[in-house]
Design an enzyme around this catalytic site. Sequence first.
Site, mmCIF file in Angstrom:
data_model
loop_
_atom_site.group_PDB
_atom_site.id
_atom_site.type_symbol
_atom_site.label_atom_id
_atom_site.label_comp_id
_atom_site.label_asym_id
_atom_site.label_seq_id
_atom_site.Cartn_x
_atom_site.Cartn_y
_atom_site.Cartn_z
ATOM 1 N N LYS A 1 23.926 -29.896 -35.282
ATOM 2 C CA LYS A 1 23.670 -30.250 -36.669
ATOM 3 C C LYS A 1 24.202 -29.183 -37.634
ATOM 4 O O LYS A 1 24.592 -28.085 -37.212
ATOM 5 C CB LYS A 1 22.170 -30.475 -36.856
ATOM 6 C CG LYS A 1 21.624 -31.631 -36.005
ATOM 7 C CD LYS A 1 20.136 -31.833 -36.240
ATOM 8 C CE LYS A 1 19.589 -32.983 -35.403
ATOM 9 N NZ LYS A 1 18.142 -33.197 -35.639
ATOM 10 N N ARG B 1 16.186 -25.718 -29.587
ATOM 11 C CA ARG B 1 15.752 -25.938 -30.964
ATOM 12 C C ARG B 1 14.955 -24.751 -31.495
ATOM 13 O O ARG B 1 15.056 -24.400 -32.675
ATOM 14 C CB ARG B 1 14.933 -27.220 -31.061
ATOM 15 C CG ARG B 1 15.791 -28.490 -31.097
ATOM 16 C CD ARG B 1 14.966 -29.743 -31.071
ATOM 17 N NE ARG B 1 15.778 -30.924 -31.364
ATOM 18 C CZ ARG B 1 15.407 -32.171 -31.105
ATOM 19 N NH1 ARG B 1 14.226 -32.400 -30.528
ATOM 20 N NH2 ARG B 1 16.195 -33.183 -31.414
ATOM 21 N N ASN C 1 16.518 -28.725 -37.171
ATOM 22 C CA ASN C 1 16.187 -28.275 -35.812
ATOM 23 C C ASN C 1 17.398 -28.171 -34.892
ATOM 24 O O ASN C 1 17.277 -28.210 -33.677
ATOM 25 C CB ASN C 1 15.119 -29.184 -35.185
ATOM 26 C CG ASN C 1 15.557 -30.629 -35.099
ATOM 27 O OD1 ASN C 1 16.714 -30.966 -35.374
ATOM 28 N ND2 ASN C 1 14.648 -31.500 -34.709
ATOM 29 N N HIS D 1 20.517 -32.625 -31.626
ATOM 30 C CA HIS D 1 20.048 -33.990 -31.404
ATOM 31 C C HIS D 1 20.364 -34.394 -29.974
ATOM 32 O O HIS D 1 21.388 -33.994 -29.410
ATOM 33 C CB HIS D 1 20.743 -34.967 -32.365
ATOM 34 C CG HIS D 1 20.551 -36.409 -32.004
ATOM 35 N ND1 HIS D 1 19.444 -37.135 -32.388
ATOM 36 C CD2 HIS D 1 21.334 -37.262 -31.265
ATOM 37 C CE1 HIS D 1 19.550 -38.364 -31.926
ATOM 38 N NE2 HIS D 1 20.678 -38.482 -31.240
#
Length: 206
Positions: free
Chosen positions: A19, A109, A119, A122
Amino acid sequence: MDNASFPRIHVERTLALIKPDAIKKSEEIEDIILRKGFSILQKRKLQMTPEQCSDFYTEHYGKLNFPSLTAYMSSGPVIALTLARDNAIAYWKSIIGPPKVTKTMECLRAKYGTSDLQNALHGSKSFHAAAREIKFMFPTTMIEPFPTKEETEEYLSRYVKQTLLHGLTELCKHKPLNPCVWLADWLIKNNPNGPQICDGVVEQAK
């Protein structure tokens, strides 16, 4: 040697996303992925629009954090990875940890994330989710169905087991210094589907 002597391996694919908050650590994360036994089949860096994020996270629609989630996921580039290994979906989920973590947890995470929303990573929740998400990120991907356990066992029993058991028996007799190389060489030389040499004439095995 019975069937219990052969480990049952179920190769799966799952989608991983690095992310926006963890993009600067992408090389480090990819190195961890490889060291954990995954193969990276596909890789793509992209920046999604809020509309695309809404489509990707459609199952979260209506939840209080949905606007924040789509805004965050469209705030910067992400890296999409198709990962493969045995039990990839469950194993990747166990490595990255639950959606909400504390810094005392031993998971990715906790190491790379900065908040419950940001976090870092994914992972697909299920086989069907993985198929949908991989297709979403890699639209040209052809996702072939994996063979069932029964089909896999039938294939191995018909084409592999007998020759492999013979090779393993010979391996134990010879006890070579490099058993993997020796067995690979033996399997090539004793391939029942390869050409057979009879009186100097090469004939294709029937």
